[in-house]
Design a protein around this motif. Sequence first.
Motif, PDB file in Angstrom:
ATOM      1  N   LEU A 120       0.820  -1.210   0.000  1.00  0.00           N
ATOM      2  CA  LEU A 120       0.000   0.000   0.000  1.00  0.00           C
ATOM      3  C   LEU A 120       0.855   1.261   0.000  1.00  0.00           C
ATOM      4  N   ILE A 121       2.013   1.206   0.661  1.00  0.00           N
ATOM      5  CA  ILE A 121       2.915   2.365   0.639  1.00  0.00           C
ATOM      6  C   ILE A 121       3.381   2.629  -0.792  1.00  0.00           C
ATOM      7  N   GLU A 122       3.754   1.530  -1.474  1.00  0.00           N
ATOM      8  CA  GLU A 122       4.172   1.646  -2.873  1.00  0.00           C
ATOM      9  C   GLU A 122       3.059   2.270  -3.710  1.00  0.00           C
ATOM     10  N   GLU A 123       1.844   1.787  -3.476  1.00  0.00           N
ATOM     11  CA  GLU A 123       0.705   2.282  -4.231  1.00  0.00           C
ATOM     12  C   GLU A 123       0.453   3.766  -3.946  1.00  0.00           C
ATOM     13  N   ALA A 124       0.541   4.164  -2.679  1.00  0.00           N
ATOM     14  CA  ALA A 124       0.330   5.567  -2.305  1.00  0.00           C
ATOM     15  C   ALA A 124       1.364   6.450  -2.993  1.00  0.00           C
ATOM     16  N   LYS A 180      -6.727  19.080   2.402  1.00  0.00           N
ATOM     17  CA  LYS A 180      -7.650  18.941   1.274  1.00  0.00           C
ATOM     18  C   LYS A 180      -6.948  18.294   0.084  1.00  0.00           C
ATOM     19  N   ALA A 181      -5.666  18.649  -0.113  1.00  0.00           N
ATOM     20  CA  ALA A 181      -4.910  18.105  -1.244  1.00  0.00           C
ATOM     21  C   ALA A 181      -4.714  16.602  -1.109  1.00  0.00           C
ATOM     22  N   LEU A 182      -4.802  16.117   0.143  1.00  0.00           N
ATOM     23  CA  LEU A 182      -4.605  14.682   0.355  1.00  0.00           C
ATOM     24  C   LEU A 182      -5.793  13.851  -0.109  1.00  0.00           C
ATOM     25  N   LEU A 183      -6.944  14.499  -0.226  1.00  0.00           N
ATOM     26  CA  LEU A 183      -8.157  13.765  -0.578  1.00  0.00           C
ATOM     27  C   LEU A 183      -8.020  12.974  -1.881  1.00  0.00           C
ATOM     28  N   PRO A 184      -7.521  13.620  -2.971  1.00  0.00           N
ATOM     29  CA  PRO A 184      -7.360  12.851  -4.211  1.00  0.00           C
ATOM     30  C   PRO A 184      -6.318  11.733  -4.111  1.00  0.00           C
ATOM     31  N   LEU A 185      -5.574  11.696  -3.013  1.00  0.00           N
ATOM     32  CA  LEU A 185      -4.644  10.585  -2.818  1.00  0.00           C
ATOM     33  C   LEU A 185      -5.333   9.462  -2.054  1.00  0.00           C
ATOM     34  N   VAL A 209     -10.123   2.930  -2.481  1.00  0.00           N
ATOM     35  CA  VAL A 209     -10.836   2.140  -3.488  1.00  0.00           C
ATOM     36  C   VAL A 209      -9.992   0.927  -3.867  1.00  0.00           C
ATOM     37  N   SER A 210      -8.699   1.169  -4.094  1.00  0.00           N
ATOM     38  CA  SER A 210      -7.855   0.057  -4.512  1.00  0.00           C
ATOM     39  C   SER A 210      -7.657  -0.943  -3.377  1.00  0.00           C
ATOM     40  N   ALA A 211      -7.584  -0.458  -2.142  1.00  0.00           N
ATOM     41  CA  ALA A 211      -7.421  -1.379  -1.013  1.00  0.00           C
ATOM     42  C   ALA A 211      -8.625  -2.306  -0.899  1.00  0.00           C
ATOM     43  N   ILE A 212      -9.821  -1.753  -1.140  1.00  0.00           N
ATOM     44  CA  ILE A 212     -11.018  -2.580  -1.046  1.00  0.00           C
ATOM     45  C   ILE A 212     -11.048  -3.609  -2.178  1.00  0.00           C
ATOM     46  N   ARG A 213     -10.619  -3.173  -3.378  1.00  0.00           N
ATOM     47  CA  ARG A 213     -10.576  -4.106  -4.504  1.00  0.00           C
ATOM     48  C   ARG A 213      -9.567  -5.231  -4.225  1.00  0.00           C
TER      49      ARG A 213
END
Lengths: 268, 279
Positions: A171-175, A199-204, A210-214
């Motif tokens: 997940l760190i890699e993905e972030a 606020k800028a963190l939101l799009p991250l 979403v990807s973690a749930i998938r």
Amino acid sequence: MLKDITLGQYFPGNSFIHRLDPRTKLICTVIYIAALFVAKSYITYGVLLLTLVLCVAVSKIKASAMLKGMKPLALIIIFTAILNLFYIKGGTELFSFWVLTVTTEGIKTACFMVIRIMMLISGTFLLTYTTTPMSLTDGLELLLNPLKKIRVPVHEFSMMMSIALRFIPTLIEEADKISNAQKARGADFETGKLTERAKALLPLLVPLFVSAIRRADELAIAMESRCYHGGEGRTRMKKLSLKLSDLMTMVFSLLFLAGIIILARFGF
Amino acid sequence: MKPIIQVKDVYFRYEGDDPLSSALNGTTLDIEQGRFVVILGHNGSGKSTLAKHLNGILLPDKGCILVDGMDTRDETKLLEIRRTVGMVFQNPDNQMVASVVEDDVAFAPENLGYPPEEIRLRVDEALKLVDMYDYRLHSPHLLSGGQKQRVAIAGVIAMRPRCIVLDEPTAMLDPAGRHEVIDTIKRLCREHGITIILITHHMNEAIDADRVFVMSNGKVVSEGTPKEVFSNVEALKAEGLTVPDSVELIYQLRLAGLDIPKEALTVEETAQAIATALK
């Protein structure tokens, strides 16, 4: 920036402490913490400090690593010291200013509290520094096994913990990837007011979740395909086994605690 | 030979999907023991849905699937079915449970409740089979894509399955990783007699198959040896599929007027055929 996050830091090694069963280390850490709360005098504190220094020396973990780990907790330590310094009244009054009074007893208690917290942190660090997160989880599951009788889902908890540990680097890699993608499209994570940065963190965070749930969904199917059906009837390849050295360590720790209690009883 | 997997007229629709569009629309196929079978189809043709039916992850709305004679709807046989048919998925990251390679490979035999010595034996054997034994103490997230996928295959082999289904195992890999994985599964089939069902849209991976099934709209529209299936280039293109590069080359040469036999499939055969035609 995200690569720096390390959870459950483990320092590889092959010392006596590294080789102990994780259950032994868990139990001894709890005993040590108990002893810390029993201790009240210079003598008992001295004994405990000596034991800690000895254990750290045996584990070959550098003292600097211990101190570095304490940095994030510095605020709590300082706060505790100040609180004790002004609130404990007794002994001779040294000076007072407005509503604040400092007494000799206050200084003594503050010092003890700081030492106690630092020893407490060092003791638990010694556990996580010398034990892999995986064996820590396994040890915890085995220790908590009796709770299964009162229907505590011990196996499920430890499975969740080990999967969480497994996915931290992924997940760190993905972030990192998402943050680079957003930066490439002009996102700014580093400047601006705190609220703007949040606020800028939101799009991250949204794509990350979403990807973690998938991932969780796919992992569940893969686990089922490999015959996972809960903890029932499951065996382990690497069986933890208590050796003679483990039993000796535990017996010694218990005697140690008893000794501290007796000393504290007699007012030392 | 008795087929290890029989899919009989299976219908399946995902919950919440349009009632008129089913993922599987009367799929029927037999897979024989020990064969290397490739299932082709474009996105949405139902091939991944079919894969999830083969070990009882999904159950058919209508029709039935028999794995070595066991119906996948029979819940008492579920573990036996999943042990017989192993499954490898597209994303290697999302099928690893442990932080150490050998612990991950041990996951399936641990679930099946084997004694520790037996698990150790199976893990070592499986890792050697996919040529990853030297990496047994590594952390999976530091491996390359191809290596991760081989570890995932080892994790399935540790169950000693008779059949392995691979659902687009090379889709996320670079060419080198793709090569590693395809070589490994071919070896498992040819040398160890494990039935391989490879689901892919890389046509080149189908050339060495014993049998090819082409799926479209949840149905098998064409089946046969690779030679038979790829000889009908127009039909495949009508399904929105491409053909292996060698087949495409000969097809174009024939269109351009060169008199050349259509049977060539591998690169060597194609070269031979072109050389003969030009003499």
